[in-house]
Design a protein around this motif. Structure first.
Motif, PDB file in Angstrom:
ATOM      1  N   LEU A  45       0.925  -1.166   0.136  1.00  0.00           N
ATOM      2  CA  LEU A  45      -0.172  -0.066   0.114  1.00  0.00           C
ATOM      3  C   LEU A  45       1.044   1.212  -0.038  1.00  0.00           C
ATOM      4  CD1 LEU A  45      -2.974   1.065   0.174  1.00  0.00           C
ATOM      5  CD2 LEU A  45      -2.760   0.988   2.680  1.00  0.00           C
ATOM      6  N   GLY A  46       1.266   1.819  -1.329  1.00  0.00           N
ATOM      7  CA  GLY A  46       2.446   2.672  -1.403  1.00  0.00           C
ATOM      8  C   GLY A  46       3.497   2.010  -1.003  1.00  0.00           C
ATOM      9  N   ARG A  47       4.333   2.442   0.017  1.00  0.00           N
ATOM     10  CA  ARG A  47       5.573   1.988   0.505  1.00  0.00           C
ATOM     11  C   ARG A  47       5.308   1.101   1.620  1.00  0.00           C
ATOM     12  NH1 ARG A  47       9.527   6.984   1.595  1.00  0.00           N
ATOM     13  NH2 ARG A  47      10.498   5.129   2.550  1.00  0.00           N
TER      14      ARG A  47
END
Length: 72
Positions: A45-47
């Motif tokens: 989730l993103g990074r």
């Protein structure tokens, strides 16, 4: 920060890497070895890396059961 097994909230849908390690009682090195072999599924989730509870319990249930010999 290391989250202990009793602090992980069972109603959550996913765990962070630290939460998973506390829940599973394994270290980060073992976690990343399990990820490298494909035994633990990680989602991004993103990074941020997360492990869903269904994936966490599937990993736990896939571990071999220790078979002991009966005492003679």
């Amino acid at each position: 920060m290391h989250i202990g097994i009793l602090q992980a909230k069972p109603e959550r849908g996913a765990l962070t890497v630290d939460e998973f390690c506390g829940w599973a009682a394994i270290g980060r090195s073992k976690f990343y070895k399990e990820v490298a072999t494909g035994r633990i599924r990680v989602r991004k989730l993103g990074r941020k890396s997360i492990i869903t509870m269904p994936d966490a319990t599937a990993w736990l249930n896939s571990l071999p059961v220790l078979e002991t010999k009966e005492a003679a």
